[in-house]
Structure formats: C-alpha cells, structure tokens
Enzyme design. Structure first.
Site: not given
Ligand code: ATP
Ligand code: LTN
Length: 326
Positions: A111, A192, A195
C-alpha cells in the site's frame, strides 16, 4: 465457549471474496462460539475518506452483516470507533512493537509502494488490528489468508507482553479459510478480488444488480484454449470461476468439470451468472429491509455497549499491568 472476533472495513460494497472468505464463516461460527463482529472504521481512515460516504458505508456493512445471517441476539455487532478501548490499547501496543516488524508487513509494502511518503496509519494498521483482537480476550480470529501476517504479529505482541509483564492477553489463533476460498479478481485472476480495485467488473458486490453481475462474469478474463479445467497455476481465470461456482452451488469442482466436459466457457459463464444471482437475491432482499430501519441503529448501539463492557475490563487489566493511570 470460545470467543471469536473479526472485523471488516467499511470501505465500499462487500464483495464475493469478503463473503466467501469471511462472512460465511462468521455466520457458521455463531452456533457454537461467542462471536464479536466489528466494523473497523478506524482502519478505513488509513486512506483518505469522504466523511459522509464513510458513515454510509458503516451502515451498509452493518446491514450486510445482518443480511448474510449474523444474528444480533447471539453475536455482538458494533462499530470500532464507538468503543474507545481500541485506540487506547493500540497506543499501548504501538509502544511494544518494533518499527522493523511493521515495515516488513507485506500489506504495508504493497500500500505504500511508489508513494513518496506513506501515512503513518498505514504502518501502524496491524497494531490497531492487534488491539481489536486482544481487547476482547479473543481465542479465534476467522479471516482470509491475506491476514495471516497480521495475526502472527498479534500473537507475537501478546506473547511479548505476557512474557515481559504479568500475563495480560489471551494469545489468539487465526482460522484461515481453505486455500480455495481465496477469490480472485475477475479481470485479473492473479490479483485477489478487492473492494479498492478501480474496475467495478473486477468484483461482484453482494448488492450488484443481476445485469451488472451478468456483465462482470461474461467479461471475466479466461484463456484461449477453451477447456474447463481446474488449474490455478496455468488457468487462473477459469479456475477462479470454477471455485466461485463450487462454493456457491455446493458442488465439488470435479463434479462441475465433469458436467461441463465438452462445453465452452460461454455456457459455463451463463450458468454461473444464474447461480450467483440466485445466491445473492435473498441477501439483497434482507438488506433492503434493514438498511434504513431504526432497528439497525438500536442493534449497533446495543452492540457497542456490550463490547464496551468487555473492553473496559481488559483495559483495566492492561493499565494495571503497565502501571498506567491511577
Ligand atoms: P482491500 O480493498 O483493502 O483489498 P478487501 O476487499 O480485502 O479490501 P477487507 O475489509 O480488507 O476487504 O477484508 C475483509 C475480509 O474479507 C478479510 O477477512 C479478508 O481476508 C477477506 N477477503 C478479502 N478479499 C478476499 C478475497 N478476494 N478472497 C477471500 N477472502 C477475502
Ligand atoms: N485488517 C483486516 C480487517 C480487520 C480485522 C481486525 C480482521 C481489522 N481489525 C481484527 C480481524 C480481526 C482486513 O483488512 N481484512
């Protein structure tokens, strides 16, 4: 009963990765654990946020928690900043952390990469996360694999404090979803699903309209050999779609590939659209009921009170063991 704690950031629409990687487990754990689920708004401000939008997102995520099946009469659901103990304990733990171990966190590296100067909050983000967990004497933290390093840091900090002071913290354990539960971006299956990705078609949000779901899945990146086979290394696109198909339908990947033997990606994707739309429809309906109800605010207020009572006890112990306050 063992205690479970986990958190999700209110930074936008919750997507399939969050649902399959985290929320689904949250719901299952409620049956035989004491669960505390938090909307981590303080983590969200490690990057710039519009205040009005942030507040809406907090309520969106809270409603989604309830819509996927988190039951507020069983579990505590609350907003992180409503319980002051998170910030208090975070500072105490910051003083127990080494800058080296924080700079080594891969999420920080990713980040802050290419930024001339990164916000200090990005660096101390995992310490706040450790505080979230340790504040509730948590036994189990259900999270996606990407959080493993943060959980290890939390354990290290707890053990470090316990070894140098009186025993202060419960040392928690991460509960990671199976490797297969990592959902990848639809437009780039080597990343991955996230969001914060710019392309809305990289993800499926739980509240997406059927037409958007269709577009995102039909556009999803695959490969040119046209064979439906699970091979994440060489065929990451179709493997990711197979994985989503499998978790949403409950069918094994072997059964699915056998069913689609000789068929093309187009047929497979069309069916996946239907399965996804059907799986998300009841969640969306429940969300609409809750999102603008008075019930939502009552649940969060009650959650913050129940969480606050546990946090206060821990902070009393922490202050005692560190010689803080009077
Ligand atoms: P970012 O935009 O920072 O990537 P994010 O989509 O990873 O955000 P978080 O709020 O950080 O969302 O994650 C919430 C939960 O969802 C965490 O437990 C994380 O490990 C899980 N998670 C996030 N993305 C994935 C994914 N692609 N596959 C499986 N689990 C996920
Ligand atoms: N860092 C996590 C969100 C998070 C969390 C927590 C998860 C913040 N505090 C405490 C579990 C326990 C993430 O980005 N997924």
């Amino acid at each position: 009963m063992k205690r479970v704690f986990s958190g999700v950031q209110p930074t936008g629409n919750i997507h399939l990765g969050n649902y399959l990687g985290a929320l689904k487990q949250f719901v299952e754990l409620q049956n035989d654990h004491e669960c505390i689920y938090c909307i981590v708004d303080l983590h969200a401000i490690t990057v710039p946020q519009d205040p009005k939008v942030l507040r809406e997102h907090i309520l969106d995520v809270a409603s989604l928690y309830l819509a996927v099946g988190i039951n507020p009469s069983k579990s505590i659901v609350f907003v992180q900043s409503d319980v002051p103990g998170h910030v208090e304990l975070s500072w105490v733990l910051t003083c127990c952390s080494y800058t080296g171990e924080l700079y080594r966190m891969t999420q920080f590296k990713a980040k802050s990469h290419n930024k001339e100067s990164a916000p200090a909050g990005l660096l101390t983000y995992p310490v706040l996360m450790a505080a979230d967990i340790l504040l509730y004497d948590t036994d189990i933290v259900p999270v996606g694999n990407d959080q493993k390093q943060h959980i290890e840091l939390t354990r290290d900090l707890a053990i470090r404090v316990n070894n140098t002071r009186k025993k202060t913290f419960v040392v928690p354990e991460g509960r990671y979803m199976k490797e297969g539960a990592r959902i990848m971006a639809l437009d780039d299956p080597r990343q991955k699903m996230s969001k914060s990705a710019e392309n809305v078609h990289s993800r499926i949000s739980l509240l997406d309209e059927p037409s958007k779901i269709k577009k995102s899945i039909m556009k999803a990146t695959t490969d040119s050999d046209g064979i439906i086979r699970f091979d994440p290394e060489n065929k990451p696109g179709i493997s990711n779609l197979l994985n989503i198909y499998s978790v949403l339908s409950g069918q094994s990947i072997d059964d699915i590939t056998a069913d689609y033997d000789g068929k093309g990606y187009g047929d497979f994707k069309k069916d996946l659209v239907e399965i996804t739309v059907d799986a998300l429809a009841p969640i969306k309906a429940r969300y609409e009921e809750i999102r603008y109800s008075d019930e939502l605010r009552t649940i969060l207020k009650d959650g913050a009170e129940r969480a606050g009572a546990i946090a206060e006890k821990t902070m009393k112990r922490v202050k005692e063991n560190f010689g803080l306050g009077l």
